[in-house]
Design a protein around this motif. Structure first.
Motif, mmCIF file in Angstrom:
data_model
loop_
_atom_site.group_PDB
_atom_site.id
_atom_site.type_symbol
_atom_site.label_atom_id
_atom_site.label_comp_id
_atom_site.label_asym_id
_atom_site.label_seq_id
_atom_site.Cartn_x
_atom_site.Cartn_y
_atom_site.Cartn_z
ATOM 1 N N GLU B 300 0.836 -1.199 0.000
ATOM 2 C CA GLU B 300 0.000 0.000 0.000
ATOM 3 C C GLU B 300 0.875 1.254 0.000
ATOM 4 O O GLU B 300 1.870 1.326 0.718
ATOM 5 C CB GLU B 300 -0.883 0.036 1.261
ATOM 6 C CG GLU B 300 -1.882 -1.100 1.370
ATOM 7 C CD GLU B 300 -3.042 -0.999 0.388
ATOM 8 O OE1 GLU B 300 -3.399 0.133 -0.002
ATOM 9 O OE2 GLU B 300 -3.585 -2.053 0.014
ATOM 10 N N VAL B 301 0.463 2.241 -0.799
ATOM 11 C CA VAL B 301 1.099 3.558 -0.716
ATOM 12 C C VAL B 301 0.415 4.316 0.418
ATOM 13 O O VAL B 301 -0.787 4.554 0.369
ATOM 14 C CB VAL B 301 0.968 4.332 -2.039
ATOM 15 C CG1 VAL B 301 1.749 5.648 -1.948
ATOM 16 C CG2 VAL B 301 1.470 3.501 -3.204
ATOM 17 N N ASN B 302 1.174 4.670 1.434
ATOM 18 C CA ASN B 302 0.600 5.354 2.596
ATOM 19 C C ASN B 302 0.671 6.861 2.485
ATOM 20 O O ASN B 302 -0.013 7.576 3.220
ATOM 21 C CB ASN B 302 1.327 4.920 3.867
ATOM 22 C CG ASN B 302 1.354 3.423 4.033
ATOM 23 O OD1 ASN B 302 2.404 2.803 3.914
ATOM 24 N ND2 ASN B 302 0.205 2.835 4.249
ATOM 25 N N GLY B 303 1.523 7.342 1.589
ATOM 26 C CA GLY B 303 1.631 8.786 1.411
ATOM 27 C C GLY B 303 2.386 9.083 0.128
ATOM 28 O O GLY B 303 3.246 8.313 -0.294
#
Lengths: 457, 457
Positions: B300-303
């Protein structure tokens, strides 16, 4: 009293520099609502400066947004009327920590002035005003009729300029426009410019949930950043070609002569690389980097944000993500047409698990190109040749100056560009600067241009 | 003096709530260097609270980072020793404007306490402490030996916990661990949890030039956001499968029984959708959303951030762009192996025109699963069945609690989880809350669990 305009310019340089620094100190960031008073303060400053130069009928023109400034000297009966365009607003300053000096405390270091707006375009803005002052104070008149139209919304895409031109068509009637917003290469390598690319700007907003979720939900909660990167990536292929359906349809093909002209005007790539630190070149195959940046349209992501962007780690799946994109357009693309094609692409590629909305940002502009053999363009070439001893190369494209397309459409006249900005002066970036020798040379260039334009008809 | 622990708990609830609110007021954000004193303040508070509960040998354990807290009561000769784990640090609070109440000014609204750390996990942290206090004050002893290990770095991935466990192996020797960090479903739908997924976290940095450039350079200057979105997009295919070579190699296949268990434990998707507002579900084909979030690994890309992210438009081509990604791992993936595979993918997919660097973020953790038939796990099931009148469902995966894999490796014991957090309580997000009836019920659950564990051998 100075004997001629040349002496006058020499005698008053230190005052002109003080004025330049005073104007740079006004943080006239047009995109920042909190800076609206500063933009107006810059307008008032410019109006006063026009009066001091001897211009008449000076006034603030209200637009509904940031104000514009008008002034004229129309005592040259029978001579052409020249409309001079510029803007006194500036770009934002972030990231602030990358500035060596505070952006609105101009620092003179050797032959340069560092400040936001130094090269774009508070230095350039003063050049024609000072030229008119020098002529009026020494010769008592100008060789042509001159009207100034100086606006405060260029950096946000001149949203009120069209209506302003419409409303004041009589007042602004002229034979040709001169834009002071731009550059003419360097003294060693002069250039004339045929006109800017157009612009379309959008903000894409992706939402996947009502609130941010712990990233332990990964696999279960959809991630808006994934949706956004896929959507953005879908707009260009692996080679940098734009894949939005119909995007290139209206693009005027480049002739061999035009390609030769662009190649002749292009600085060596190694020089561009040294000036910018770019790590490599990439883009639409079949075109050189300078063709891509001048005669081909582009689609660039100017900003992207979503989720946790601080120090360290935060295991979150955000509920929203955003990106800003701009397209630069070339003849004969139309902003409204390209905007609709972008919206169709986004609609078609938005994933079912995300809510995708689009804000059309201000700043849409038509591309513009002056015919290379227009008499005013030839006059400009003569001035630069006389000033530098070299024949200027012919360039096109790059940035956007919305006023040109509007002026062509509304006032029916062509636009030439005379400015002293140079490519390495960090317009729109931290540590923007302007060269003081450009400031002096530009004043003389404007005196020469006004004389040249007096022979226009 | 209260006659039994049950009366004691009832008589002191308002004090317990005051204590909970006091602990919530300490902004112990472990990822924020500026909050280091607050994390230490929370440690001191917790140590005092352990002493007040009657625990002995209470002390601060220095780690080189944020401190941990130890306390014990070892008067139950011949009985098992239970190590109770929790953490007193919390997540950051941004975006602050989405909080209804200030995150460190706890607000009691009806049956809920709103504050950062309410559900994760300052409420849970107090449950075993209060349970021990109630037993010691009414029965004068505990049914088992109890050791507390409460840390201040869980939300940054417990970077010093491994060395701490190594250093204090004798002190922390035990027969089983109980983690208070987590949830056990709801009273209507109790759950037991077999263990967390593991974690790998990276920050990807893309640089294409020395400085930001005017977006008129589009076509000539490469754009790091384009490079980044393409790189991120390359890590997942159009259906959400992770395309990093070898990523799934070590994943233990799901048996039909495990899939049935996951299906039985999963709440209806409509309920999850209502609780989170997710617009849809998306991810690796062939697995249900709850299988993807518990027994399958994720990326997952968190930011993500780069370029201009303010109001309006700034026509810039940024020179850098960044993203943070985390992978959740499942047995038998190893963090170091997955990290190397991610780095290889990034190296292989980085475009030639960009400089791509990677920071390995702290927080790498092994996945962990307790055997469902372990005696302590069965004890937990008995407690929850007695407490709710229902047989708890069996769940796994989701978040990461690094301590479990470490404790298994270093202390050689298994971990069960007893906490009262519920899925809708906005852990890691704005308006985090904890239910007050959970707070009361959890205290009783811990008393019951300590009694159950006394029969462990």
């Amino acid at each position: 009293m100075a004997a001629d305009w040349n002496d006058f310019l020499q005698e008053h340089q230190s005052r002109f520099l003080d004025e330049f620094l005073a104007l740079l100190r006004i943080p006239s960031i047009s995109t920042d609502p909190a800076a609206a008073d500063d933009v107006r303060r810059a307008a008032d400053w410019v109006a006063d400066r026009l009066r001091q130069a001897g211009m008449e009928e000076v006034r603030i023109l209200e637009t509904g947004g940031h104000p514009a400034v008008y002034g004229e000297w129309c005592g040259a009966g029978g001579k052409p009327t020249v409309l001079i365009y510029g803007h006194f607003d500036v770009q934002p300053v972030d990231p602030l920590h990358l500035w060596t000096h505070p952006p609105f405390e101009p620092a003179v270091v050797e032959d340069r002035v560092y400040a936001r707006g130094a090269t774009d375009m508070k230095g350039n803005l003063l050049l024609p005003i000072i030229a008119c002052e020098a002529l009026l104070r020494t010769e008592g008149q100008l060789p042509v009729n001159v009207k100034f139209l100086l606006e405060g919304e260029e950096e946000i895409g001149s949203p009120h300029l069209g209506p302003l031109l419409q409303e004041h068509r009589q007042l602004l009637a002229c034979d040709v426009m001169v834009s002071a917003d731009g550059g003419c290469g360097t003294p060693d390598r002069p250039e004339v410019w045929l006109g800017p690319r157009g612009l379309v700007a959008l903000q894409i907003n992706v939402r996947t949930a009502d609130r941010d979720l712990h990233s332990g939900n990964g696999g279960l909660a959809p991630n808006p950043i994934h949706a956004l990167v896929r959507l953005l990536d879908s707009m260009r292929d692996g080679e940098g070609r734009i894949t939005v359906a119909g995007f290139y349809d209206a693009v005027r093909p480049l002739s061999d002569a035009e390609r030769a002209e662009i190649a002749a005007a292009a600085p060596p790539l190694a020089q561009y690389r040294a000036a910018t630190g770019v790590r490599g070149f990439f883009g639409e195959p079949g075109y050189t980097p300078f063709e891509r940046a001048s005669a081909r349209p582009t689609l660039e992501v100017n900003g992207i944000w979503g989720g946790f962007t601080g120090e360290g780690i935060k295991t979150v799946i955000p509920c929203e993500a955003h990106a800003k994109i701009t397209c630069r357009l070339v003849p004969d693309q139309r902003p409204a047409d390209i905007r609709e094609k972008l919206l169709a692409h986004i609609r078609q590629h938005a994933p079912a698990y995300a809510e995708v909305t689009v804000d059309v940002l201000p700043g849409e502009a038509d591309p513009y190109l002056i015919p290379a053999d227009h008499p005013a363009q030839k006059a400009l070439v003569r001035v630069l040749t006389a000033l530098t001893g070299q024949t200027p190369r012919v360039t096109r494209g790059f940035g956007t100056v919305p006023v040109m397309g509007m002026v062509k459409r509304i006032l029916g006249v062509e636009t030439i560009t005379l400015g002293m900005g140079q490519a390495d002066e960090r317009g729109h970036a931290p540590d923007e600067f302007f060269r003081l020798d450009s400031f002096v040379r530009g004043q003389r260039a404007y005196v020469m241009l006004l004389h040249e334009l007096s022979r226009l008809r």
